[in-house]
Design a protein around this motif. Structure first.
Motif, PDB file in Angstrom:
ATOM      1  N   LEU A  20       0.476  -1.441   0.269  1.00 41.34           N
ATOM      2  CA  LEU A  20      -0.024   0.287   0.118  1.00 41.34           C
ATOM      3  C   LEU A  20       0.794   0.791   0.374  1.00 41.34           C
ATOM      4  CD1 LEU A  20      -3.018  -1.000   2.026  1.00 41.34           C
ATOM      5  CD2 LEU A  20      -2.822  -0.553  -0.719  1.00 41.34           C
ATOM      6  N   ASP A  21       1.658   0.866   1.080  1.00 41.46           N
ATOM      7  CA  ASP A  21       2.696   2.410   0.154  1.00 41.46           C
ATOM      8  C   ASP A  21       3.443   2.851  -0.103  1.00 41.46           C
ATOM      9  OD1 ASP A  21       2.718   2.654   3.325  1.00 41.46           O
ATOM     10  OD2 ASP A  21       3.936   1.977   3.749  1.00 41.46           O
ATOM     11  N   HIS A  22       4.087   1.497  -0.846  1.00 36.01           N
ATOM     12  CA  HIS A  22       4.307   1.648  -2.686  1.00 36.01           C
ATOM     13  C   HIS A  22       3.219   2.314  -3.896  1.00 36.01           C
ATOM     14  CE1 HIS A  22       8.013  -0.310  -1.110  1.00 36.01           C
ATOM     15  NE2 HIS A  22       8.873   0.512  -2.091  1.00 36.01           N
ATOM     16  N   TYR A  23       2.078   1.419  -3.876  1.00 31.34           N
ATOM     17  CA  TYR A  23       1.055   2.055  -4.014  1.00 31.34           C
ATOM     18  C   TYR A  23       0.495   3.515  -4.121  1.00 31.34           C
ATOM     19  CZ  TYR A  23      -3.880   1.331  -6.417  1.00 31.34           C
ATOM     20  OH  TYR A  23      -4.609   1.002  -6.965  1.00 31.34           O
ATOM     21  N   GLN A 107      -9.159   4.813  -7.390  1.00 28.54           N
ATOM     22  CA  GLN A 107     -10.807   4.368  -6.507  1.00 28.54           C
ATOM     23  C   GLN A 107      -9.971   3.514  -5.816  1.00 28.54           C
ATOM     24  OE1 GLN A 107     -14.374   5.984  -5.965  1.00 28.54           O
ATOM     25  NE2 GLN A 107     -13.934   4.056  -4.742  1.00 28.54           N
ATOM     26  N   TRP A 108      -9.242   2.044  -6.547  1.00 30.10           N
ATOM     27  CA  TRP A 108      -9.219   1.179  -5.760  1.00 30.10           C
ATOM     28  C   TRP A 108      -8.107   1.190  -4.042  1.00 30.10           C
ATOM     29  CZ3 TRP A 108      -7.829  -1.989 -10.679  1.00 30.10           C
ATOM     30  CH2 TRP A 108      -8.631  -2.464 -11.249  1.00 30.10           C
ATOM     31  N   GLN A 109      -7.629   2.532  -4.432  1.00 28.25           N
ATOM     32  CA  GLN A 109      -6.980   3.314  -3.470  1.00 28.25           C
ATOM     33  C   GLN A 109      -7.737   3.379  -2.651  1.00 28.25           C
ATOM     34  OE1 GLN A 109      -4.331   6.732  -3.893  1.00 28.25           O
ATOM     35  NE2 GLN A 109      -2.915   5.808  -2.775  1.00 28.25           N
ATOM     36  N   GLU A 110      -8.365   4.063  -2.765  1.00 27.96           N
ATOM     37  CA  GLU A 110     -10.213   4.536  -1.595  1.00 27.96           C
ATOM     38  C   GLU A 110     -10.283   3.354  -0.923  1.00 27.96           C
ATOM     39  OE1 GLU A 110     -11.578   7.211   0.665  1.00 27.96           O
ATOM     40  OE2 GLU A 110     -10.074   7.359  -0.835  1.00 27.96           O
ATOM     41  N   ASP A 111     -10.838   2.079  -2.227  1.00 32.04           N
ATOM     42  CA  ASP A 111     -11.419   1.099  -1.541  1.00 32.04           C
ATOM     43  C   ASP A 111     -10.602   0.634  -0.720  1.00 32.04           C
ATOM     44  OD1 ASP A 111     -13.171   1.545  -3.317  1.00 32.04           O
ATOM     45  OD2 ASP A 111     -12.413  -0.284  -4.282  1.00 32.04           O
ATOM     46  N   LYS A 113      -8.360   1.669   1.161  1.00 33.77           N
ATOM     47  CA  LYS A 113      -8.409   2.993   3.054  1.00 33.77           C
ATOM     48  C   LYS A 113      -9.307   2.187   3.478  1.00 33.77           C
ATOM     49  CE  LYS A 113      -5.298   6.808   1.297  1.00 33.77           C
ATOM     50  NZ  LYS A 113      -5.594   8.050   0.010  1.00 33.77           N
ATOM     51  N   MET A 114     -10.721   3.086   2.930  1.00 33.81           N
ATOM     52  CA  MET A 114     -12.186   2.625   3.425  1.00 33.81           C
ATOM     53  C   MET A 114     -12.104   0.685   3.974  1.00 33.81           C
ATOM     54  SD  MET A 114     -12.757   5.320   4.147  1.00 33.81           S
ATOM     55  CE  MET A 114     -13.650   5.357   4.322  1.00 33.81           C
ATOM     56  N   ASP A 115     -11.605  -0.362   2.999  1.00 25.86           N
ATOM     57  CA  ASP A 115     -12.005  -1.413   3.552  1.00 25.86           C
ATOM     58  C   ASP A 115     -13.210  -2.233   2.807  1.00 25.86           C
ATOM     59  OD1 ASP A 115     -11.112  -4.337   3.844  1.00 25.86           O
ATOM     60  OD2 ASP A 115     -11.705  -3.745   6.033  1.00 25.86           O
ATOM     61  N   ASN A 116     -12.979  -1.227   1.680  1.00 26.49           N
ATOM     62  CA  ASN A 116     -14.620  -1.924   0.534  1.00 26.49           C
ATOM     63  C   ASN A 116     -14.167  -2.984  -0.031  1.00 26.49           C
ATOM     64  OD1 ASN A 116     -16.696  -0.122   1.868  1.00 26.49           O
ATOM     65  ND2 ASN A 116     -15.113   1.311   0.490  1.00 26.49           N
ATOM     66  N   GLU A 117     -14.737  -3.383  -0.757  1.00 24.79           N
ATOM     67  CA  GLU A 117     -14.804  -4.225  -1.992  1.00 24.79           C
ATOM     68  C   GLU A 117     -14.192  -3.936  -2.901  1.00 24.79           C
ATOM     69  OE1 GLU A 117     -17.737  -7.578  -3.552  1.00 24.79           O
ATOM     70  OE2 GLU A 117     -18.713  -7.366  -1.109  1.00 24.79           O
ATOM     71  N   LEU A 118     -13.244  -4.348  -4.108  1.00 26.59           N
ATOM     72  CA  LEU A 118     -12.615  -3.808  -5.166  1.00 26.59           C
ATOM     73  C   LEU A 118     -13.730  -3.072  -5.796  1.00 26.59           C
ATOM     74  CD1 LEU A 118      -9.522  -4.962  -5.957  1.00 26.59           C
ATOM     75  CD2 LEU A 118      -9.755  -2.869  -4.274  1.00 26.59           C
ATOM     76  N   SER A 119     -13.952  -1.825  -5.814  1.00 24.63           N
ATOM     77  CA  SER A 119     -14.641  -1.647  -7.237  1.00 24.63           C
ATOM     78  C   SER A 119     -14.580  -2.075  -8.418  1.00 24.63           C
ATOM     79  CB  SER A 119     -14.249  -0.016  -7.483  1.00 24.63           C
ATOM     80  OG  SER A 119     -14.928   0.763  -5.987  1.00 24.63           O
ATOM     81  N   LYS A 120     -15.345  -2.428  -9.509  1.00 27.97           N
ATOM     82  CA  LYS A 120     -15.883  -3.559 -10.619  1.00 27.97           C
ATOM     83  C   LYS A 120     -14.924  -2.263 -11.565  1.00 27.97           C
ATOM     84  CE  LYS A 120     -18.133  -6.453  -9.849  1.00 27.97           C
ATOM     85  NZ  LYS A 120     -17.814  -7.564  -8.730  1.00 27.97           N
ATOM     86  N   ILE A 121     -14.091  -3.098 -12.370  1.00 25.43           N
ATOM     87  CA  ILE A 121     -13.529  -2.810 -13.701  1.00 25.43           C
ATOM     88  C   ILE A 121     -14.406  -1.768 -14.482  1.00 25.43           C
ATOM     89  CG2 ILE A 121     -11.867  -2.946 -15.836  1.00 25.43           C
ATOM     90  CD1 ILE A 121     -10.827  -4.505 -14.404  1.00 25.43           C
ATOM     91  N   HIS A 122     -14.666  -0.163 -15.032  1.00 25.00           N
ATOM     92  CA  HIS A 122     -15.536   0.088 -15.814  1.00 25.00           C
ATOM     93  C   HIS A 122     -14.834  -0.169 -17.159  1.00 25.00           C
ATOM     94  CE1 HIS A 122     -16.819   3.140 -12.612  1.00 25.00           C
ATOM     95  NE2 HIS A 122     -15.135   3.075 -12.624  1.00 25.00           N
ATOM     96  N   PHE A 123     -16.136  -0.738 -17.930  1.00 26.41           N
ATOM     97  CA  PHE A 123     -15.709  -1.238 -19.131  1.00 26.41           C
ATOM     98  C   PHE A 123     -15.187  -0.603 -20.261  1.00 26.41           C
ATOM     99  CE2 PHE A 123     -17.967  -2.549 -23.326  1.00 26.41           C
ATOM    100  CZ  PHE A 123     -17.598  -3.049 -23.813  1.00 26.41           C
ATOM    101  N   SER A 124     -15.577   0.757 -20.416  1.00 25.95           N
ATOM    102  CA  SER A 124     -15.021   1.453 -21.026  1.00 25.95           C
ATOM    103  C   SER A 124     -13.325   1.534 -20.776  1.00 25.95           C
ATOM    104  CB  SER A 124     -15.283   2.959 -21.376  1.00 25.95           C
ATOM    105  OG  SER A 124     -15.336   3.268 -19.205  1.00 25.95           O
ATOM    106  N   LEU A 125     -12.879   1.064 -19.974  1.00 27.64           N
ATOM    107  CA  LEU A 125     -11.582   1.043 -19.770  1.00 27.64           C
ATOM    108  C   LEU A 125     -11.058  -0.338 -21.089  1.00 27.64           C
ATOM    109  CD1 LEU A 125     -10.705   1.481 -16.251  1.00 27.64           C
ATOM    110  CD2 LEU A 125     -10.772   3.550 -18.392  1.00 27.64           C
TER     111      LEU A 125
END
Length: 134
Positions: A20-23, A107-111, A113-125
């Motif tokens: 997480l530090d390197h990220y 967004q994943w970095q925020e996930d 921090k907040m100990d959320n499930e990882l957000s889904k990858i946006h299809f447009s990416l």
């Protein structure tokens, strides 16, 4: 159970903290490097550094078994590999796509921090921009 809890249940706390530090450090420099893809003086340095960042994310997330991060970083690494052989700047569409990719990783970095499930990858990416026309 959030992503951080899952990692803590399966890996040593120090490994997770180091990741997480390197990220976080990589996320801080990501957007300026992407913007520099439009600057002919900084293009080659930026493309190499971006490739290194996404390769590191791919490797570390692979070790930690974070599959969405592995998949997206591999996809981005492949796109960067195509651009590494060029010596001309990328177009605005490509820069915008990379910024959107950066937003997903932020967004994943925020996930984490907040100990959320990882957000889904946006299809447009998952749709590469036209990287040939500068």
């Amino acid at each position: 159970m959030g992503i951080r809890s899952v990692l803590e249940a399966n890996f040593d706390f120090e490994i997770i903290d180091e990741f997480l530090d390197h990220y976080a450090m990589m996320m801080e420099i990501l957007e300026p490097l992407i913007i520099d893809l439009g600057n002919s003086d900084r293009y080659q340095r930026s493309i190499e550094e971006l490739f290194r960042i996404f390769h590191n994310i791919k490797s570390a997330s692979g070790y930690l078994q974070i599959q969405p991060m592995v998949r997206l970083s591999t996809f981005v690494e492949d796109a960067l590999e195509q651009l590494r052989t060029r010596d001309k700047v990328v177009n605005e569409e490509t820069i915008t796509w990379f910024i959107s990719v950066s937003d997903m990783f932020l967004q994943w970095q925020e996930d984490f921090k907040m100990d959320n499930e990882l957000s889904k990858i946006h299809f447009s990416l998952l749709i590469l921009p036209d990287m040939e026309n500068a």
